[in-house]
Structure formats: structure tokens, C-alpha cells
Motif scaffolding. Structure first.
Motif, short mmCIF file in Angstrom:
data_model
loop_
_atom_site.label_atom_id
_atom_site.label_comp_id
_atom_site.label_asym_id
_atom_site.label_seq_id
_atom_site.Cartn_x
_atom_site.Cartn_y
_atom_site.Cartn_z
N ASP A 43 0.89 -1.38 -0.08
CA ASP A 43 -0.06 0.07 0.06
C ASP A 43 0.86 1.19 -0.09
OD1 ASP A 43 -3.09 -0.78 0.51
OD2 ASP A 43 -1.75 -2.18 1.91
N LEU A 44 0.89 2.05 -1.17
CA LEU A 44 1.72 3.11 -1.21
C LEU A 44 1.05 4.38 -1.79
CD1 LEU A 44 4.89 1.07 -3.12
CD2 LEU A 44 4.56 1.47 -0.79
N ARG A 45 1.55 5.40 -1.31
CA ARG A 45 1.07 6.51 -1.61
C ARG A 45 1.95 7.70 -2.35
NH1 ARG A 45 -1.00 5.88 3.12
NH2 ARG A 45 0.26 7.44 4.14
N PHE A 46 1.65 8.25 -3.45
CA PHE A 46 2.71 9.09 -3.97
C PHE A 46 2.12 10.50 -4.16
CE2 PHE A 46 3.67 4.64 -5.15
CZ PHE A 46 5.05 4.75 -5.16
N SER A 47 2.98 11.57 -4.24
CA SER A 47 2.53 12.88 -4.85
C SER A 47 3.01 12.86 -6.25
CB SER A 47 3.42 13.83 -3.92
OG SER A 47 3.16 15.07 -4.42
N LEU A 48 2.12 13.18 -6.87
CA LEU A 48 2.28 13.43 -8.40
C LEU A 48 2.60 14.98 -9.09
CD1 LEU A 48 0.61 11.45 -11.34
CD2 LEU A 48 0.99 13.80 -11.76
N THR A 49 3.64 15.18 -9.51
CA THR A 49 4.13 16.56 -10.04
C THR A 49 4.42 16.48 -11.42
OG1 THR A 49 6.26 16.38 -9.32
CG2 THR A 49 4.67 17.26 -7.68
N LEU A 248 6.81 13.77 -15.65
CA LEU A 248 5.46 13.51 -14.69
C LEU A 248 6.40 12.57 -13.77
CD1 LEU A 248 2.59 14.16 -14.48
CD2 LEU A 248 1.97 11.69 -15.39
N THR A 249 6.10 12.99 -12.55
CA THR A 249 7.03 12.40 -11.37
C THR A 249 5.93 12.06 -10.18
OG1 THR A 249 8.90 13.55 -11.95
CG2 THR A 249 8.74 12.45 -9.64
N GLN A 250 6.07 10.80 -9.82
CA GLN A 250 5.54 10.26 -8.47
C GLN A 250 6.52 9.73 -7.25
OE1 GLN A 250 2.23 7.14 -8.89
NE2 GLN A 250 2.74 7.16 -11.12
N THR A 251 6.39 10.67 -6.30
CA THR A 251 7.36 10.61 -5.21
C THR A 251 6.52 10.06 -4.15
OG1 THR A 251 8.45 12.66 -5.84
CG2 THR A 251 8.77 12.06 -3.49
#
Length: 257
Positions: A43-49, A248-251
Motif C-alpha cells: 500500500d503506497l501513496r505518491f505525490s504526483l507533480t 511526470l513524477t510520482q514521489t
């Protein structure tokens, strides 16, 4: 013959066994002994920029569930602001299939949906051993070890849990299905790098291996993935860069439910 997704999942195991004698020169590099045991719930959560748009555009969640020899993987990006106007709020990718003891993830179904647009699906017809692309009505022969656009990320994570003894410049080649074709993705280990993440409990510095795909054609996008040794080789950062250099980056910003 049309095959429903549920029926496809049930009958494809037998079809895959019939492919066990097919040789695959890349599989030895991308898999390792007992790799199926390294596919784990996540279960992972990412911030998309985006490199050309200021601020956070979306929160992306990746959820993997393993039940016996089957898995389900879903990535959902709940868009905000400008991106929400473009995609009506949500982008979804789904991957379902088998967990093979030696090959790891074996996708049998892959789907993408952008906003309110129709779902674009790809699935294995076990009777014909063809991958069917419902978006364009085309098909391609099924290949042992085939991945999809989301499973490939977690296939490499499982590979690293099994054996992370790789040197800079070594490659992990894959055949990958999208919603319209099967293509090549060659991931190259570029470097080790420390990343600073904010996982909700203050900043944390993690050691990573950074992989990058080698484009086949001039217009191909480049995928970069940073895998964190300190987080059981989960992806800590995912970047997709187009031919114009826009990224497009997911961190990673959170783990667990």
C-alpha cells in the motif's frame, strides 16, 4: 471467441504451463530462484507533480494484494486542480494475474481508464494464447514473462528482494504490454542515489538504486524508477519523461493502509 476476465483468470494457468518449455533469453536476467515469494502486499501513496506545472497535481495510490497464486494490482491517481479539469478527476491502471514461483508476476489482464473515457483493456485468451487489445481490436502472441505498464514496476521490486547484487550498467530487459501493443522495455541500472522522502513522520533519507529505460525510437518516453533498499525495495520515485523533456513524477509520501 470472447473470453470474460473471470474465465480468463481461471483457465490461463493451464495454458501457461504449456509455455514452460519456451526459451527466453531475457528471463534469466529479470527473474531469480524463488522469485514468487518476493511478490508481497503493498500500500503506497505518491505525490504526483509535473515539470511544467507548479504544485501537486494528484495523489496516487498503488495497492497490491496477493492471494495464493493470484494477484491484483491497482494504481489510482485522484487528480487536483488543472489535471482534474483534463481528466475528470481520476486515472486508473489495473493489473491482474498469477504469481509464478519462478517468474514472479504473470499478468493476464491489464486495463487503463482516464477520467470518463471508456476502459481500455488487454487480456490473455488462453485458448489461442493471444493477447487481445480491445481498444484497437488487434492481438499479439503471448510471451512467457510478459509484463504490463504497472506490473513491470513491481516485478523489478520482487527481483531486487530476491537478488539485488547488480552492477551499474547492467540491464533488466522485459517485454511489456500496453493497451494497444507489446513492446520492449530495457531497464538499465544507472546509479545509486540517496533520496530524502517525507513519509508523514518527518523527512527520511533512503538509499536507492535508480533504473532508467533505453528508448528504442526517438519519440519514446523514458521511465526512471528509484527503488529504496531501506523500504524493502519498494519504488520511492517514478518518473516518466517524454521526448520533449517534460516529466511526470510520482514521489513516495506514505506506506501502509
Amino acid at each position: 471467441m470472447n473470453v470474460s476476465k473471470k474465465t480468463m483468470i481461471k483457465i490461463s494457468a493451464a495454458a501457461l504451463l504449456s509455455l514452460s518449455s519456451v526459451s527466453s533469453t531475457w528471463a534469466a536476467e529479470t527473474t531469480c530462484r524463488g522469485m514468487g515469494k518476493q511478490v508481497i502486499d503493498s500500500d503506497l501513496r505518491f505525490s504526483l507533480t509535473h515539470s511544467q506545472i507548479p504544485g501537486e497535481l494528484a495523489i496516487s495510490t498503488h495497492k497490491m494484494r496477493v492471494a495464493g497464486t493470484q494477484y491484483k494490482l491497482e494504481s489510482t491517481s485522484q487528480a487536483k486542480g488543472f489535471l482534474a479539469l483534463l481528466y475528470s478527476g481520476q486515472l486508473t491502471q489495473k493489473s491482474e494475474g498469477l504469481v509464478d514461483a519462478q517468474l514472479g508476476l504473470t499478468p493476464l489482464y491489464y486495463a487503463e481508464q482516464r477520467g470518463k473515457k471508456p476502459v481500455a483493456e488487454s487480456m490473455l485468451n488462453a485458448e489461442t494464447q493471444q493477447v487481445l487489445f480491445k481498444r484497437n481490436g488487434e492481438s499479439a502472441p503471448y510471451e512467457k514473462g510478459l509484463q504490463d505498464r504497472i506490473s513491470m514496476i513491481y516485478q523489478i521490486a520482487a527481483r531486487l528482494r530476491c537478488n539485488a547484487d547488480l552492477k551499474t550498467g547492467e540491464t533488466l530487459p522485459m517485454r511489456v504490454m500496453s493497451t494497444g501493443r507489446v513492446g520492449n522495455e530495457v531497464f538499465v541500472l544507472k546509479k545509486t542515489e540517496d533520496l530524502t522522502l517525507d513519509l508523514g513522520k518527518g523527512e527520511r533519507r533512503v538509499s536507492t538504486l535508480q533504473f532508467e529505460t533505453k528508448p528504442e525510437d526517438a519519440g519514446d518516453e523514458v521511465v526512471r524508477i528509484w527503488y529504496a533498499k531501506d523500504l524493502n525495495w519498494q519504488p520511492a520515485k517514478i518518473e516518466i519523461q517524454d521526448a520533449d523533456g517534460k516529466a511526470l513524477t510520482q514521489t513516495l509520501i506514505g506506506t501502509g493502509t
